[in-house]
Scaffold this active site. Structure first.
Site, PDB file in Angstrom:
ATOM      1  N   HIS A   1      33.457  35.660  38.335  1.00  0.00           N
ATOM      2  CA  HIS A   1      32.376  35.294  39.245  1.00  0.00           C
ATOM      3  C   HIS A   1      31.093  35.850  38.650  1.00  0.00           C
ATOM      4  O   HIS A   1      31.122  36.883  37.966  1.00  0.00           O
ATOM      5  CB  HIS A   1      32.524  35.986  40.600  1.00  0.00           C
ATOM      6  CG  HIS A   1      33.760  35.630  41.351  1.00  0.00           C
ATOM      7  ND1 HIS A   1      34.921  36.324  41.231  1.00  0.00           N
ATOM      8  CD2 HIS A   1      33.989  34.662  42.257  1.00  0.00           C
ATOM      9  CE1 HIS A   1      35.830  35.796  42.028  1.00  0.00           C
ATOM     10  NE2 HIS A   1      35.298  34.779  42.661  1.00  0.00           N
TER      11      HIS A   1
ATOM     12  N   ASP B   1      45.727  28.499  39.731  1.00  0.00           N
ATOM     13  CA  ASP B   1      45.752  29.926  40.078  1.00  0.00           C
ATOM     14  C   ASP B   1      47.194  30.317  40.385  1.00  0.00           C
ATOM     15  O   ASP B   1      47.772  29.892  41.407  1.00  0.00           O
ATOM     16  CB  ASP B   1      44.868  30.210  41.307  1.00  0.00           C
ATOM     17  CG  ASP B   1      43.408  30.438  40.915  1.00  0.00           C
ATOM     18  OD1 ASP B   1      43.060  30.218  39.733  1.00  0.00           O
ATOM     19  OD2 ASP B   1      42.627  30.841  41.800  1.00  0.00           O
TER      20      ASP B   1
ATOM     21  N   GLU C   1      46.111  26.945  44.176  1.00  0.00           N
ATOM     22  CA  GLU C   1      46.642  28.320  44.075  1.00  0.00           C
ATOM     23  C   GLU C   1      47.980  28.411  44.790  1.00  0.00           C
ATOM     24  O   GLU C   1      48.116  27.990  45.949  1.00  0.00           O
ATOM     25  CB  GLU C   1      45.660  29.324  44.673  1.00  0.00           C
ATOM     26  CG  GLU C   1      46.258  30.738  44.680  1.00  0.00           C
ATOM     27  CD  GLU C   1      45.289  31.849  45.006  1.00  0.00           C
ATOM     28  OE1 GLU C   1      44.166  31.833  44.472  1.00  0.00           O
ATOM     29  OE2 GLU C   1      45.666  32.730  45.796  1.00  0.00           O
TER      30      GLU C   1
ATOM     31  N   LYS D   1      42.169  26.569  50.442  1.00  0.00           N
ATOM     32  CA  LYS D   1      42.869  27.692  51.079  1.00  0.00           C
ATOM     33  C   LYS D   1      42.811  27.439  52.577  1.00  0.00           C
ATOM     34  O   LYS D   1      41.778  27.019  53.080  1.00  0.00           O
ATOM     35  CB  LYS D   1      42.164  29.006  50.715  1.00  0.00           C
ATOM     36  CG  LYS D   1      42.899  30.250  51.212  1.00  0.00           C
ATOM     37  CD  LYS D   1      42.207  31.530  50.733  1.00  0.00           C
ATOM     38  CE  LYS D   1      43.007  32.733  51.185  1.00  0.00           C
ATOM     39  NZ  LYS D   1      42.364  34.000  50.807  1.00  0.00           N
TER      40      LYS D   1
ATOM     41  N   ASP E   1      45.645  34.675  39.351  1.00  0.00           N
ATOM     42  CA  ASP E   1      44.711  35.152  40.373  1.00  0.00           C
ATOM     43  C   ASP E   1      45.508  36.023  41.332  1.00  0.00           C
ATOM     44  O   ASP E   1      45.973  35.555  42.373  1.00  0.00           O
ATOM     45  CB  ASP E   1      44.065  33.971  41.112  1.00  0.00           C
ATOM     46  CG  ASP E   1      43.037  34.473  42.111  1.00  0.00           C
ATOM     47  OD1 ASP E   1      42.657  35.654  42.016  1.00  0.00           O
ATOM     48  OD2 ASP E   1      42.628  33.703  42.995  1.00  0.00           O
TER      49      ASP E   1
ATOM     50  N   ASP F   1      46.939  37.081  53.151  1.00  0.00           N
ATOM     51  CA  ASP F   1      46.727  36.713  51.745  1.00  0.00           C
ATOM     52  C   ASP F   1      47.148  37.884  50.850  1.00  0.00           C
ATOM     53  O   ASP F   1      46.516  38.933  50.850  1.00  0.00           O
ATOM     54  CB  ASP F   1      45.229  36.419  51.593  1.00  0.00           C
ATOM     55  CG  ASP F   1      44.846  36.052  50.181  1.00  0.00           C
ATOM     56  OD1 ASP F   1      45.733  35.938  49.329  1.00  0.00           O
ATOM     57  OD2 ASP F   1      43.633  35.890  49.953  1.00  0.00           O
TER      58      ASP F   1
ATOM     59  N   ASP G   1      30.881  39.540  39.262  1.00  0.00           N
ATOM     60  CA  ASP G   1      31.840  40.443  38.603  1.00  0.00           C
ATOM     61  C   ASP G   1      31.180  41.088  37.389  1.00  0.00           C
ATOM     62  O   ASP G   1      31.558  42.184  36.966  1.00  0.00           O
ATOM     63  CB  ASP G   1      33.079  39.676  38.097  1.00  0.00           C
ATOM     64  CG  ASP G   1      33.875  39.035  39.224  1.00  0.00           C
ATOM     65  OD1 ASP G   1      33.747  39.490  40.380  1.00  0.00           O
ATOM     66  OD2 ASP G   1      34.614  38.068  38.941  1.00  0.00           O
TER      67      ASP G   1
ATOM     68  N   ASP H   1      48.273  37.707  47.260  1.00  0.00           N
ATOM     69  CA  ASP H   1      47.973  37.672  45.812  1.00  0.00           C
ATOM     70  C   ASP H   1      48.940  38.532  44.998  1.00  0.00           C
ATOM     71  O   ASP H   1      48.530  39.389  44.207  1.00  0.00           O
ATOM     72  CB  ASP H   1      46.520  38.114  45.545  1.00  0.00           C
ATOM     73  CG  ASP H   1      45.504  37.084  46.028  1.00  0.00           C
ATOM     74  OD1 ASP H   1      45.837  35.879  46.071  1.00  0.00           O
ATOM     75  OD2 ASP H   1      44.373  37.482  46.365  1.00  0.00           O
TER      76      ASP H   1
ATOM     77  N   MET I   1      36.791  29.779  32.285  1.00  0.00           N
ATOM     78  CA  MET I   1      36.401  29.367  33.640  1.00  0.00           C
ATOM     79  C   MET I   1      35.412  30.371  34.227  1.00  0.00           C
ATOM     80  O   MET I   1      35.510  31.569  33.971  1.00  0.00           O
ATOM     81  CB  MET I   1      37.667  29.286  34.514  1.00  0.00           C
ATOM     82  CG  MET I   1      37.450  28.950  35.966  1.00  0.00           C
ATOM     83  SD  MET I   1      37.116  30.372  37.026  1.00  0.00           S
ATOM     84  CE  MET I   1      38.729  30.624  37.771  1.00  0.00           C
TER      85      MET I   1
ATOM     86  N   GLU J   1      39.049  24.774  44.956  1.00  0.00           N
ATOM     87  CA  GLU J   1      40.236  25.595  45.254  1.00  0.00           C
ATOM     88  C   GLU J   1      40.449  25.670  46.757  1.00  0.00           C
ATOM     89  O   GLU J   1      39.734  26.381  47.463  1.00  0.00           O
ATOM     90  CB  GLU J   1      40.045  27.003  44.679  1.00  0.00           C
ATOM     91  CG  GLU J   1      41.239  27.899  44.970  1.00  0.00           C
ATOM     92  CD  GLU J   1      41.101  29.291  44.365  1.00  0.00           C
ATOM     93  OE1 GLU J   1      40.320  29.460  43.408  1.00  0.00           O
ATOM     94  OE2 GLU J   1      41.767  30.201  44.866  1.00  0.00           O
TER      95      GLU J   1
ATOM     96  N   HIS K   1      47.914  30.073  48.199  1.00  0.00           N
ATOM     97  CA  HIS K   1      47.184  29.390  49.265  1.00  0.00           C
ATOM     98  C   HIS K   1      48.009  28.268  49.892  1.00  0.00           C
ATOM     99  O   HIS K   1      48.041  28.130  51.115  1.00  0.00           O
ATOM    100  CB  HIS K   1      45.856  28.843  48.718  1.00  0.00           C
ATOM    101  CG  HIS K   1      44.916  29.920  48.280  1.00  0.00           C
ATOM    102  ND1 HIS K   1      43.705  29.660  47.698  1.00  0.00           N
ATOM    103  CD2 HIS K   1      45.016  31.281  48.331  1.00  0.00           C
ATOM    104  CE1 HIS K   1      43.088  30.804  47.416  1.00  0.00           C
ATOM    105  NE2 HIS K   1      43.875  31.796  47.780  1.00  0.00           N
TER     106      HIS K   1
HETATM  107  C1  GLT Z   1      39.062  35.510  45.526  1.00  0.00           C
HETATM  108  C2  GLT Z   1      40.036  34.493  46.066  1.00  0.00           C
HETATM  109  C3  GLT Z   1      40.628  33.653  45.010  1.00  0.00           C
HETATM  110  C4  GLT Z   1      39.628  32.801  44.287  1.00  0.00           C
HETATM  111  C5  GLT Z   1      38.653  33.592  43.519  1.00  0.00           C
HETATM  112  C6  GLT Z   1      37.604  32.665  42.944  1.00  0.00           C
HETATM  113  S1  GLT Z   1      37.985  34.913  44.357  1.00  0.00           S
HETATM  114  O1  GLT Z   1      39.760  36.561  44.927  1.00  0.00           O
HETATM  115  O2  GLT Z   1      41.059  35.180  46.772  1.00  0.00           O
HETATM  116  O3  GLT Z   1      41.656  32.854  45.496  1.00  0.00           O
HETATM  117  O4  GLT Z   1      40.324  32.044  43.333  1.00  0.00           O
HETATM  118  O5  GLT Z   1      36.478  32.588  43.739  1.00  0.00           O
HETATM  119 MN    MN Z   2      42.403  31.826  43.707  1.00  0.00          MN
HETATM  120 MN    MN Z   3      44.177  34.061  46.740  1.00  0.00          MN
END
Ligand code: GLT
Ligand code: MN
Ligand code: MN
Length: 386
Positions: free
Chosen positions: A55, A246, A218, A184, A287, A256, A58, A258, A89, A182, A221
């Site tokens: 980002h 992702d 993702e 979610k 991600d 969430d 970042d 991750d 990216m 993306e 998501h």
């Molecule tokens: C954030 C989010 C991710 C996105 C990122 C890109 S930032 O961490 O949870 O799913 O891909 O903006």
């Molecule tokens: Mn993501």
């Molecule tokens: Mn995520």
């Protein structure tokens, strides 16, 4: 060398925000120090990664002056060169600053929408300067808890207007960027706009430059939405819209998470890898982040684990395709015969003949497709018994 040790040829990438995640959650303070971006570059290169994604903030915190921005970018570029990493990216953070608390491109306040465009154009400049080909849009704050504001349809139009505007900007600058939306379903908003791969695909078709815009699905998501990630990937591939991916993991119906790739749903990860190996040639982006319980050693164990699991599953996918019993069972699953060529070519006489054709329904009703056995063979392969 161990065949599962990653190399840049595998094209594994991590977000700067992933390995630098300090372990903050809504209930607790960070458990780890924030990592300097150049340090993350060095460590990821050592582990065999191909690139890092970022980002705007970042690397360049919001509000940084021009001279300091240039210094940070130059220092980062030197680290990339020194360690042989690329930035495929880039994206914009449109969710941390409180100005975006009720949306960025979908804010009811047009001043915020303009500011979001400004911030995104600057992030695109940065991404292009670092050599990125893909620009991701994760609309973290694009959503609502309350619908009484009456903007549900306007929000989608504002979102469309913003993407159309930014497509024009990228074209005019000659950046050669492709955009990847993306989806979610929720978090941080109660209900996100464009919540799933399916809804984003429908939206893309309404844009002024649909050819420039695809998806960044993702795993976590779609799983949060209670949907199958391999099915979502298939939809994106079928539409020619898998521009980026992702990878991570997630327990369904939970916050969430991750998680490390493959940590939770191994079979989903396996079929994800199988689809990517056959139908996708972009970077394999993780991600995800280390568990909050971990120290820095845990962060690198997490990163190495994502890549190693991907490679292990890619090898399993090859075995799956080479396994005679599995292949025979897959062939037996499909029935094609001379009387039922597919696709059927429509004409009036074909339709008339089909309408009166007699099918042996008793046989069709009784036929078992062999899926229990195929699935068990898959499980045994994954368990190392094949
Ligand atoms: C954030 C989010 C991710 C996105 C990122 C890109 S930032 O961490 O949870 O799913 O891909 O903006
Ligand atoms: Mn993501
Ligand atoms: Mn995520």
């Amino acid at each position: 060398m161990d065949p599962f040790t990653p190399t840049p040829a595998d094209r594994f990438t991590f977000g700067l925000w992933t390995v630098a995640n300090p372990g903050r959650d809504p209930f607790g303070e960070p458990t780890r120090a924030v990592l300097d971006p150049t340090y993350s570059v060095a460590k990821l290169a050592e582990l065999g990664a191909y690139g890092v994604n970022l980002h705007d903030h970042d690397l360049v915190p919001d509000g940084t002056g021009a001279a300091e921005r240039d210094r940070l970018v130059a220092r980062f570029k030197r680290a990339l060169e020194e360690h042989g990493l690329v930035v495929p990216m880039a994206t914009t953070n449109l969710f941390t600053d409180p100005v975006f608390k009720d949306g960025a491109f979908t804010s009811a306040d047009a001043r915020v929408r303009h500011y979001a465009l400004q911030k995104t154009m600057l992030a695109m400049d940065l991404g292009a300067e670092l050599g990125a080909h893909t620009f991701v849009f994760w609309g973290g704050r694009e959503g609502a808890e309350v619908d009484a504001g009456g903007k549900l349809l306007d929000a989608l139009q504002w979102y469309r207007d913003a993407i159309d505007y930014l497509c024009e900007y990228a074209r005019e600058q000659g950046y050669g960027l492709r955009f990847a939306l993306e989806p979610k379903p929720n978090e941080p908003r109660g209900h996100a706009f464009l919540p799933t791969v399916g809804s984003a695909l429908g939206f893309i078709a309404t844009l002024r430059h649909p050819e420039m815009v695809g998806l960044n699905p993702e795993l976590a998501h779609e799983t949060m939405a209670g949907l199958s990630f391999p099915h979502a990937l298939a939809a994106a591939i079928d539409a020619g819209k898998l521009f980026h991916v992702d990878l991570n993991d997630q327990v369904m119906s939970r916050f969430d998470q991750d998680l490390r790739f493959g940590a939770e749903n191994l079979k989903t990860a396996f079929f994800t890898v199988m689809l990517l190996e056959e139908h996708y040639d972009g970077p394999r982006h993780f991600d995800a982040h280390a568990l909050r319980s971990e120290d820095e050693a845990g962060v690198w164990a997490f990163a190495a684990g994502c890549m190693r699991t991907y490679k292990l599953l890619a090898a399993k996918a090859e075995r799956f395709r080479a396994d005679p019993e599995i292949q025979a069972a897959q062939r037996a699953y499909r029935v094609d015969d001379a009387d039922t060529p597919w696709p059927p070519r429509y004409d009036a006489s074909h339709a008339a003949a089909l309408k009166v054709r007699a099918f042996d329904l008793a046989t069709l009703r009784q036929r078992g497709p062999g899926l229990e056995r195929l699935d068990q063979l898959t499980v045994e392969l994954l368990l190392g018994e094949r």
